[in-house]
Design a protein around this motif. Structure first.
Motif, PDB file in Angstrom:
ATOM      1  N   LYS A 338     -48.413  19.849  67.503  1.00  0.00           N
ATOM      2  CA  LYS A 338     -47.892  21.207  67.105  1.00  0.00           C
ATOM      3  C   LYS A 338     -49.120  21.754  66.318  1.00  0.00           C
ATOM      4  CE  LYS A 338     -44.643  24.270  66.437  1.00  0.00           C
ATOM      5  NZ  LYS A 338     -45.513  25.492  65.712  1.00  0.00           N
ATOM      6  N   TYR A 341     -52.006  22.803  68.626  1.00  0.00           N
ATOM      7  CA  TYR A 341     -51.600  23.800  69.415  1.00  0.00           C
ATOM      8  C   TYR A 341     -51.711  25.150  68.708  1.00  0.00           C
ATOM      9  CZ  TYR A 341     -49.203  26.665  72.840  1.00  0.00           C
ATOM     10  OH  TYR A 341     -49.075  27.858  73.799  1.00  0.00           O
ATOM     11  N   VAL A 347     -54.575  22.962  74.824  1.00  0.00           N
ATOM     12  CA  VAL A 347     -53.605  21.624  75.219  1.00  0.00           C
ATOM     13  C   VAL A 347     -53.399  21.606  76.663  1.00  0.00           C
ATOM     14  CG1 VAL A 347     -51.648  20.442  74.682  1.00  0.00           C
ATOM     15  CG2 VAL A 347     -52.957  21.693  72.901  1.00  0.00           C
ATOM     16  N   LEU A 377     -43.170  22.931  70.330  1.00  0.00           N
ATOM     17  CA  LEU A 377     -43.499  24.076  71.312  1.00  0.00           C
ATOM     18  C   LEU A 377     -42.190  24.556  71.901  1.00  0.00           C
ATOM     19  CD1 LEU A 377     -46.072  22.400  70.581  1.00  0.00           C
ATOM     20  CD2 LEU A 377     -46.899  22.790  72.806  1.00  0.00           C
ATOM     21  N   GLN A 381     -44.510  27.484  76.431  1.00  0.00           N
ATOM     22  CA  GLN A 381     -45.655  26.948  76.198  1.00  0.00           C
ATOM     23  C   GLN A 381     -45.767  25.568  76.941  1.00  0.00           C
ATOM     24  OE1 GLN A 381     -45.055  26.903  71.788  1.00  0.00           O
ATOM     25  NE2 GLN A 381     -45.974  29.003  71.636  1.00  0.00           N
ATOM     26  N   ILE A 385     -48.898  24.762  79.599  1.00  0.00           N
ATOM     27  CA  ILE A 385     -49.708  23.230  79.290  1.00  0.00           C
ATOM     28  C   ILE A 385     -49.631  22.649  80.582  1.00  0.00           C
ATOM     29  CG2 ILE A 385     -49.802  21.171  78.183  1.00  0.00           C
ATOM     30  CD1 ILE A 385     -48.940  22.871  75.588  1.00  0.00           C
TER      31      ILE A 385
END
Length: 445
Positions: A338, A341, A347, A377, A381, A385
């Protein structure tokens, strides 16, 4: 003369028919589209696929002659990309060089594809078999299953008794050994160079800084990026300062600090957290809520379910001196993901699946995104990723990783929206590769 003209007419007709078949259009209608770019989902939207490419995405597409498929109530997203995996050595309850055969490789790549993973980067444990045309054939869609990318033979520390499936690793004793070994590795054209910088909980020696500095220097001279297996925050700091391109596992001993976050961002480091690896270290001591899930069980090698559900196996994990350490490392990994990111550091999805039987291929990539959401996240997100960012890590994003005009039509059709619940990535109804459906998911009969 008439016969010649007739022959040309027939040949022309056959040629046109062949071209038409190659570029046949498919129109996916009325879907919710998650394109992988991070943009909001598009509802009631159409995707036009011509040949192997996406040629249009918008509402109300009209395409005369295209085969239409109504996807009302369905979600379409790019297929997943795994930027840290292993293939070929896993079979049943064993990981062995003896398992590394063409048949086993194709079986693994098919499994990844059934789970919606269209490309995997094998991180440093490959063998000569794939470097004689096999890997190129997978990347160009000439073999079934996921496309394969490789780090070739990774760099590790000297070991008089290397593991049987890791016996081809490059093991320099001094920095002076590195250029010759790098030349050998560069000949197989690796996507990245893999290095191990870890003492495995104090049970092994750690690669010396002067060695990994030489590896990074020699790799960069050849325009090859370097990915590091690591555990400790101080190793991450030193490697970042040395020019590492990819951190291929979570930083797990301590929380990352502002100094390291700033350096990672300045150096454009990509972070691959492999949260699932850390959970697998202890989770079978209990009863994870997915243990009897058909989507999980279908991914297992023969004999593995019986192994991991045996009471003796669970007790062995609980009695391990590393049990508490592993659980603590997992919690730290969640916190660090976290932080990393939120600091704006790239990431990418990677899992280390396929290295050992408990790190199951296919299911683990979906579990990894769930754990990213657990770390704080959003589903959106995590999906980016697992698609665009991972494709960028493999440097294949010009063609793959997102659903955009001109890119490969590699996609998943889901019966539920993963933006509502990240576990809905497991609701696979169709896997498409190069504009054609190649699987209906791992549970299809």
């Amino acid at each position: 003369m008439k016969n010649t003209a007739l022959l040309f007419a027939i040949l022309g007709s056959l040629f046109c028919t062949r071209i038409s078949a190659q570029t046949a259009a498919v129109l996916l209608k009325n879907a919710t589209i998650i394109d992988g770019t991070g943009s909001p989902a598009k509802t009631n939207t159409d995707i036009l696929i011509t040949g192997d490419q996406v040629t249009d995405i918008r509402k109300g597409i009209k395409a005369k002659g295209a085969r239409e498929i109504d996807l009302t109530g369905k979600t379409v997203m790019p297929s997943l990309v795994c930027a840290h995996a292993h293939v070929g050595t896993l079979k049943g309850t064993t990981s062995s060089a003896d398992n590394y055969t063409r048949e086993n490789l194709l079986r693994h790549l098919q499994k990844y594809q059934d789970y919606g993973v269209s490309a995997v980067l094998s991180m440093g444990t490959d063998r000569p078999l794939i470097f004689n045309g096999f890997i190129d054939s997978t990347q160009h869609g000439q073999l079934p299953g996921a496309r394969l990318y490789s780090a070739g033979y990774g760099f590790n520390t000297p070991d008089p008794n290397p593991g049987s499936w890791m016996n081809l690793l490059l093991r320099p004793n001094t920095p002076e050994d590195v250029p010759g070994l790098m030349e050998k590795l560069a000949a197989v054209k690796p996507t990245v160079v893999k290095i191990w910088v870890d003492d495995h909980g104090g049970n092994g020696q750690k690669m010396k800084p002067e060695i990994y500095q030489a590896i990074i220097r020699e790799a960069h001279m050849r325009n090859i990026r370097v990915a590091a297996h690591l555990f400790y925050v101080e190793d991450a700091r030193k490697l970042t300062e040395a020019g590492i391109d990819i951190i291929a596992h979570s930083i797990r001993d301590k929380e990352v600090d502002a100094d390291l976050l700033t350096k990672m961002k300045q150096k454009n480091v990509t972070y691959i957290p492999t949260l699932s690896l850390d959970e697998y270290q202890f989770v079978y001591a209990g009863n994870p809520d997915w243990i009897n899930d058909a989507f999980f069980k279908a991914s297992l090698e023969p004999g593995v379910f019986e192994m991991i559900t045996d009471k003796g196996y669970a007790e062995k994990i609980r009695s391990s001196p590393d049990y508490q350490r592993n659980m603590s490392a997992f919690k730290t990994a969640l916190i660090n993901l976290k932080k990393i990111y939120d600091a704006g550091i790239k990431v990418a999805l990677g899992t280390d699946s396929g290295a050992f039987p408990v790190r199951t291929q296919g299911f683990t990539e979906h579990l990894e995104m769930e754990l990213m959401v657990q770390a704080g996240l959003t589903p959106a997100q995590a999906l980016t990723i697992g698609t665009r960012n991972a494709a960028e890590a493999l440097r294949i994003s010009q063609e793959k990783g997102t659903l955009e005009k001109g890119k490969k039509a590699d996609l998943l059709i889901l019966s539920a929206n993963p933006l509502d619940n990240i576990r809905n990535t497991r609701q696979i109804e169709g896997v498409w590769k190069d504009g054609k459906e190649v699987s209906k998911g791992p549970l299809a009969k």
